[in-house]
Design an enzyme around this catalytic site. Structure first.
Site, PDB file in Angstrom:
ATOM      1  N   ASP A 132       0.830  -1.216   0.000  1.00  0.00           N
ATOM      2  CA  ASP A 132       0.000   0.000   0.000  1.00  0.00           C
ATOM      3  C   ASP A 132       0.856   1.254   0.000  1.00  0.00           C
ATOM      4  O   ASP A 132       0.630   2.178   0.778  1.00  0.00           O
ATOM      5  CB  ASP A 132      -0.956  -0.020   1.207  1.00  0.00           C
ATOM      6  CG  ASP A 132      -1.827  -1.267   1.227  1.00  0.00           C
ATOM      7  OD1 ASP A 132      -1.278  -2.369   1.435  1.00  0.00           O
ATOM      8  OD2 ASP A 132      -3.039  -1.161   1.018  1.00  0.00           O
ATOM      9  N   ASN A 156      -6.822  -3.829  -4.433  1.00  0.00           N
ATOM     10  CA  ASN A 156      -8.055  -3.201  -4.918  1.00  0.00           C
ATOM     11  C   ASN A 156      -7.783  -1.903  -5.678  1.00  0.00           C
ATOM     12  O   ASN A 156      -8.535  -1.544  -6.584  1.00  0.00           O
ATOM     13  CB  ASN A 156      -9.046  -2.959  -3.775  1.00  0.00           C
ATOM     14  CG  ASN A 156      -8.450  -2.169  -2.638  1.00  0.00           C
ATOM     15  OD1 ASN A 156      -7.387  -2.539  -2.119  1.00  0.00           O
ATOM     16  ND2 ASN A 156      -9.099  -1.088  -2.229  1.00  0.00           N
ATOM     17  N   HIS A 157      -6.690  -1.211  -5.355  1.00  0.00           N
ATOM     18  CA  HIS A 157      -6.375   0.015  -6.103  1.00  0.00           C
ATOM     19  C   HIS A 157      -5.776  -0.275  -7.480  1.00  0.00           C
ATOM     20  O   HIS A 157      -5.470   0.653  -8.219  1.00  0.00           O
ATOM     21  CB  HIS A 157      -5.462   0.927  -5.287  1.00  0.00           C
ATOM     22  CG  HIS A 157      -6.196   1.617  -4.174  1.00  0.00           C
ATOM     23  ND1 HIS A 157      -6.932   2.761  -4.376  1.00  0.00           N
ATOM     24  CD2 HIS A 157      -6.357   1.291  -2.871  1.00  0.00           C
ATOM     25  CE1 HIS A 157      -7.493   3.125  -3.231  1.00  0.00           C
ATOM     26  NE2 HIS A 157      -7.165   2.252  -2.297  1.00  0.00           N
ATOM     27  N   HIS A 211      -3.563  -3.866   2.459  1.00  0.00           N
ATOM     28  CA  HIS A 211      -4.947  -3.397   2.497  1.00  0.00           C
ATOM     29  C   HIS A 211      -5.250  -2.543   3.727  1.00  0.00           C
ATOM     30  O   HIS A 211      -5.760  -1.429   3.594  1.00  0.00           O
ATOM     31  CB  HIS A 211      -5.903  -4.583   2.399  1.00  0.00           C
ATOM     32  CG  HIS A 211      -7.283  -4.219   1.941  1.00  0.00           C
ATOM     33  ND1 HIS A 211      -7.532  -3.293   0.959  1.00  0.00           N
ATOM     34  CD2 HIS A 211      -8.505  -4.691   2.341  1.00  0.00           C
ATOM     35  CE1 HIS A 211      -8.845  -3.201   0.778  1.00  0.00           C
ATOM     36  NE2 HIS A 211      -9.454  -4.021   1.593  1.00  0.00           N
ATOM     37  N   HIS A 251      -4.146  -0.135   6.477  1.00  0.00           N
ATOM     38  CA  HIS A 251      -3.002   0.774   6.502  1.00  0.00           C
ATOM     39  C   HIS A 251      -2.402   0.865   7.902  1.00  0.00           C
ATOM     40  O   HIS A 251      -2.486   1.895   8.578  1.00  0.00           O
ATOM     41  CB  HIS A 251      -3.402   2.148   5.961  1.00  0.00           C
ATOM     42  CG  HIS A 251      -3.887   2.076   4.547  1.00  0.00           C
ATOM     43  ND1 HIS A 251      -4.604   3.070   3.938  1.00  0.00           N
ATOM     44  CD2 HIS A 251      -3.746   1.092   3.622  1.00  0.00           C
ATOM     45  CE1 HIS A 251      -4.886   2.709   2.696  1.00  0.00           C
ATOM     46  NE2 HIS A 251      -4.390   1.520   2.486  1.00  0.00           N
ATOM     47  N   HIS A 302      -3.525  -9.528  -1.154  1.00  0.00           N
ATOM     48  CA  HIS A 302      -3.714  -8.147  -0.696  1.00  0.00           C
ATOM     49  C   HIS A 302      -4.547  -8.049   0.582  1.00  0.00           C
ATOM     50  O   HIS A 302      -4.176  -7.385   1.537  1.00  0.00           O
ATOM     51  CB  HIS A 302      -4.329  -7.300  -1.807  1.00  0.00           C
ATOM     52  CG  HIS A 302      -4.446  -5.864  -1.424  1.00  0.00           C
ATOM     53  ND1 HIS A 302      -3.338  -5.090  -1.136  1.00  0.00           N
ATOM     54  CD2 HIS A 302      -5.514  -5.058  -1.245  1.00  0.00           C
ATOM     55  CE1 HIS A 302      -3.733  -3.876  -0.801  1.00  0.00           C
ATOM     56  NE2 HIS A 302      -5.041  -3.823  -0.855  1.00  0.00           N
ATOM     57  N   ASP A 315      -1.641  -2.649  -3.960  1.00  0.00           N
ATOM     58  CA  ASP A 315      -1.946  -1.220  -3.893  1.00  0.00           C
ATOM     59  C   ASP A 315      -0.679  -0.413  -4.148  1.00  0.00           C
ATOM     60  O   ASP A 315       0.046  -0.034  -3.230  1.00  0.00           O
ATOM     61  CB  ASP A 315      -2.613  -0.817  -2.572  1.00  0.00           C
ATOM     62  CG  ASP A 315      -4.087  -1.194  -2.523  1.00  0.00           C
ATOM     63  OD1 ASP A 315      -4.586  -1.773  -3.522  1.00  0.00           O
ATOM     64  OD2 ASP A 315      -4.748  -0.906  -1.514  1.00  0.00           O
ATOM     65  N   TYR A 319      -2.101   4.300  -6.211  1.00  0.00           N
ATOM     66  CA  TYR A 319      -3.285   5.065  -5.772  1.00  0.00           C
ATOM     67  C   TYR A 319      -3.674   6.148  -6.787  1.00  0.00           C
ATOM     68  O   TYR A 319      -4.262   7.162  -6.430  1.00  0.00           O
ATOM     69  CB  TYR A 319      -3.082   5.656  -4.367  1.00  0.00           C
ATOM     70  CG  TYR A 319      -3.141   4.607  -3.287  1.00  0.00           C
ATOM     71  CD1 TYR A 319      -2.064   3.758  -3.083  1.00  0.00           C
ATOM     72  CD2 TYR A 319      -4.283   4.433  -2.510  1.00  0.00           C
ATOM     73  CE1 TYR A 319      -2.114   2.760  -2.113  1.00  0.00           C
ATOM     74  CE2 TYR A 319      -4.334   3.440  -1.545  1.00  0.00           C
ATOM     75  CZ  TYR A 319      -3.250   2.610  -1.356  1.00  0.00           C
ATOM     76  OH  TYR A 319      -3.304   1.623  -0.410  1.00  0.00           O
ATOM     77  N   HIS A 366     -11.357  -0.905  10.308  1.00  0.00           N
ATOM     78  CA  HIS A 366     -11.453  -0.734   8.856  1.00  0.00           C
ATOM     79  C   HIS A 366     -11.098  -2.058   8.167  1.00  0.00           C
ATOM     80  O   HIS A 366     -10.123  -2.701   8.537  1.00  0.00           O
ATOM     81  CB  HIS A 366     -10.491   0.376   8.426  1.00  0.00           C
ATOM     82  CG  HIS A 366     -10.843   0.961   7.090  1.00  0.00           C
ATOM     83  ND1 HIS A 366     -12.128   1.340   6.757  1.00  0.00           N
ATOM     84  CD2 HIS A 366     -10.086   1.229   6.010  1.00  0.00           C
ATOM     85  CE1 HIS A 366     -12.135   1.814   5.531  1.00  0.00           C
ATOM     86  NE2 HIS A 366     -10.920   1.758   5.048  1.00  0.00           N
ATOM     87  N   HIS A 367     -11.891  -2.426   7.186  1.00  0.00           N
ATOM     88  CA  HIS A 367     -11.711  -3.684   6.442  1.00  0.00           C
ATOM     89  C   HIS A 367     -11.929  -4.929   7.315  1.00  0.00           C
ATOM     90  O   HIS A 367     -11.508  -6.022   6.934  1.00  0.00           O
ATOM     91  CB  HIS A 367     -10.326  -3.756   5.792  1.00  0.00           C
ATOM     92  CG  HIS A 367     -10.052  -2.665   4.804  1.00  0.00           C
ATOM     93  ND1 HIS A 367     -10.968  -2.267   3.869  1.00  0.00           N
ATOM     94  CD2 HIS A 367      -8.954  -1.883   4.619  1.00  0.00           C
ATOM     95  CE1 HIS A 367     -10.442  -1.288   3.137  1.00  0.00           C
ATOM     96  NE2 HIS A 367      -9.241  -1.039   3.581  1.00  0.00           N
TER      97      HIS A 367
HETATM   98 FE   LIG Z   1      -6.201  -2.056  -0.415  1.00  0.00          FE
END
Ligand SMILES: [Fe+2]
Ligand SMILES: *[C@@H]1O[C@H](CO)[C@@H](O)[C@H](O)[C@H]1NC(C)=O
Ligand SMILES: *[C@@H]1O[C@H](CO)[C@@H](O)[C@H](O)[C@H]1NC(C)=O
Ligand SMILES: *[C@@H]1O[C@H](CO)[C@@H](O)[C@H](O)[C@H]1NC(C)=O
Ligand SMILES: *[C@@H]1O[C@H](CO)[C@@H](O)[C@H](O)[C@H]1NC(C)=O
Ligand SMILES: *[C@@H]1O[C@H](CO)[C@@H](O)[C@H](O)[C@H]1NC(C)=O
Ligand SMILES: *[C@@H]1O[C@H](CO)[C@@H](O)[C@H](O)[C@H]1NC(C)=O
Ligand SMILES: *[C@@H]1O[C@H](CO)[C@@H](O)[C@H](O)[C@H]1NC(C)=O
Ligand SMILES: *[C@@H]1O[C@H](CO)[C@@H](O)[C@H](O)[C@H]1NC(C)=O
Length: 467
Positions: A166, A232-233, A354, A356, A317, A195, A198, A326-327
């Site tokens: 990331d 995902n990015h 994923h 952060h 990821h 990632d 971005y 988060h996530h």
């Molecule tokens: Fe991600």
């Protein structure tokens, strides 16, 4: 914003909630207090984004492994003005005999962006453990780089991987990369857990941010392979912009050696490097039963020969175990599908991004559940991998700080700071993992653990203490 508890409080809550007898200790939430500033992407005129001089000079040079066993190197670069040459010239350090390999060139369009000329060239049949110089470009816009091939694949070959996720392109991203480069443990290859640029966080997925990212990371990725995982990015799925093909910019820019591991897709593949077997999975491609990814993995785990490559590493990821808010539980479908195989085939470590932040699990599994038996709590399992989340490269979305409470006992350590990891294989039984936060000196490890190989467990290993 700092950690919520100091250590005695954490210990107390840990004792109350720690009802699973198998756990010998509670996880530790770090009390480290870091800067709360949100970092922005470095401006387009930053030094790290500088375009190399010369007409049509190659830029965004990066390498990855080019075959299954490590005798190949895949070189990629972009020429901005015209296709130019697809040739890589290369020679061993002590040789004057320059050899040539011929690659391909491609371009792609994304909304109103048209890419430069993206070149990919695989050099094969190199000698192991040898420094090579290589050149790309024409005339006075020729640029020279070098790489060192890995040692011959074998069980006791020491090798040092960096682990970054990331990353993005903020001032913090630059700090992470600098800390990795100056870490005295000297990573030889980066395991990149997804990632990358971005770019999709910019209006219209501004693909010039893919170019700046390529120029930013060149200072490392042109000299040592980065092993790519799709995050995902990388999806860049933007129907409103008329862009329906997932992974379009990523898959044009970052080629990987998937054919040499008999994969049918660049998003899942494997390599052998020194004493490690690395399996890359895709969290964002179909992975249910009967899908191409499933069918490939089903054959893949069986192929791993732990006598040849003792260390079995999986990259994906999205983490399967994540105690941040988060996530939370996003990796659950993948866990239900594949955790059983990770335990059965004794995967040593699973690296993910994923989230952060940083987190390291105990060796745990949660595979007993069968809908009706109610057995759905992670337990200590000496055949299970350690799960490490390392999505703390420093992108513009900032740190994930909010954690689920109490700190679950399956999680050994968690901290929301930017940093990178080093996975240092010593021999077939021992590897040392360390996590390095950007606020510390280059040599400081904020968290570290000896990993004992799951196939070649050192004799006398205790079932619980051993990780
Ligand atoms: Fe991600
Ligand atoms: C955070 O931002 C403040 C205000 O802009 C600045 O004074 C401070 O130096 C920053 N801290 C760090 C660690 O960058
Ligand atoms: C190649 O040259 C370097 C520097 O001159 C030297 O240190 C190294 O030992 C040489 N390697 C081989 C394989 O001859
Ligand atoms: C693409 O479209 C956006 C929005 O209309 C605009 O701001 C941008 O300058 C365009 N870029 C190019 C390369 O035409
Ligand atoms: C590079 O070569 C081109 C064409 O041969 C020439 O026009 C240009 O001035 C040269 N640039 C430099 C920096 O030497
Ligand atoms: C990025 O880091 C490098 C190496 O530490 C430094 O030379 C450069 O000035 C930094 N650039 C930015 C924009 O922070
Ligand atoms: C790929 O398949 C071919 C043909 O079945 C086989 O010879 C080769 O060993 C396989 N490669 C890998 C890395 O599994
Ligand atoms: C596994 O690797 C070892 C060491 O290279 C080799 O001797 C052995 O034959 C391999 N086993 C299989 C089943 O291929
Ligand atoms: C493997 O490495 C570990 C850690 O450096 C060391 O303690 C152990 O003795 C080594 N094993 C062998 C067989 O050399």
């Amino acid at each position: 914003m700092g950690a919520r508890w100091d250590f005695p409080v954490l210990l107390l809550i840990g004792l109350i909630s720690n009802t699973v007898a198998e756990f010998c200790n509670v996880g530790r939430t770090s009390s480290f207090v870091r800067s709360a500033n949100l970092s922005l992407d470095m401006p387009l005129d930053s030094d790290v984004f500088r375009v190399p001089p010369g007409y049509n000079a190659p830029q965004q040079v990066h390498i990855t492994q080019g075959d299954h066993g490590g005798k190949g190197v895949l070189v990629s670069w972009v020429t901005p003005d015209e296709p130019g040459s697809n040739t890589v010239r290369y020679w061993a350090e002590n040789s004057t005999h320059k050899q040539e390999a011929e690659g391909i060139v491609l371009t792609y369009k994304f909304y109103n962006y048209t890419s430069g000329y993206i070149h990919h060239c695989t050099i094969n049949a190199l000698e192991y453990d040898t420094k090579y110089y290589y050149e790309v470009g024409i005339g006075n816009a020729t640029r020279q780089f070098w790489f060192t091939t890995p040692p011959t694949v074998g069980p006791d070959v020491p090798y040092t991987f960096g682990v970054i996720g990331d990353l993005g392109q903020t001032y913090d991203s630059n700090r992470t990369l600098t800390h990795y480069e100056l870490n005295p443990m000297k990573g030889q290859t980066v395991l990149f857990v997804g990632d990358l640029s971005y770019a999709d966080d910019h209006p219209f997925h501004d693909n010039t941010r893919w170019d700046t990212w390529g120029r930013f990371t060149e200072r490392n990725a042109a000299y040592q392979p980065w092993i790519w995982t799709a995050g995902n990015h990388e999806l860049d799925f933007a129907p409103k912009l008329g862009e329906y093909i997932p992974f379009k910019p990523y898959s044009n820019r970052y080629h990987v050696p998937f054919i040499t591991s008999n994969s049918t897709s660049p998003f899942w593949y494997s390599i052998k490097r020194a004493s490690a077997y690395v399996i890359v999975m895709s969290s964002y491609s179909a992975f249910g039963k009967y899908t191409p990814q499933y069918k490939w993995l089903e054959k893949e785990f069986i192929k791993v020969n732990r006598t040849e490559t003792p260390w079995l590493i999986v990259l994906m990821h999205c983490p399967l175990y994540n105690s941040y808010v988060h996530h939370y539980m996003e990796g659950e479908t993948m866990r239900v599908m594949y955790e059983l195989w990770f335990v059965k085939y004794k995967v040593d470590v699973v690296f993910s991004g994923h989230v952060h932040a940083y987190e390291r699990s105990e060796r745990i599994s949660n595979i007993a559940y069968d809908i009706v038996n109610g057995l759905c709590t992670p337990i200590i399992d000496s055949s299970a991998p350690v799960y490490i989340t390392i999505g703390d490269g420093g992108n513009l979305e900032g740190l994930t700080k909010e954690m689920t409470e109490p700190h679950p006992s399956y999680s050994a350590y968690r901290e929301a700071s930017f940093g990178h990891g080093i996975f240092d294989i010593k021999n077939r039984t021992h590897a040392y993992f360390s996590w390095h936060r950007n606020e510390d000196g280059y040599a400081v490890a904020a968290d570290s653990v000896w990993l004992h190989n799951r196939h070649w467990k050192p004799s006398g290993e205790l079932p619980v203490a051993a990780i």
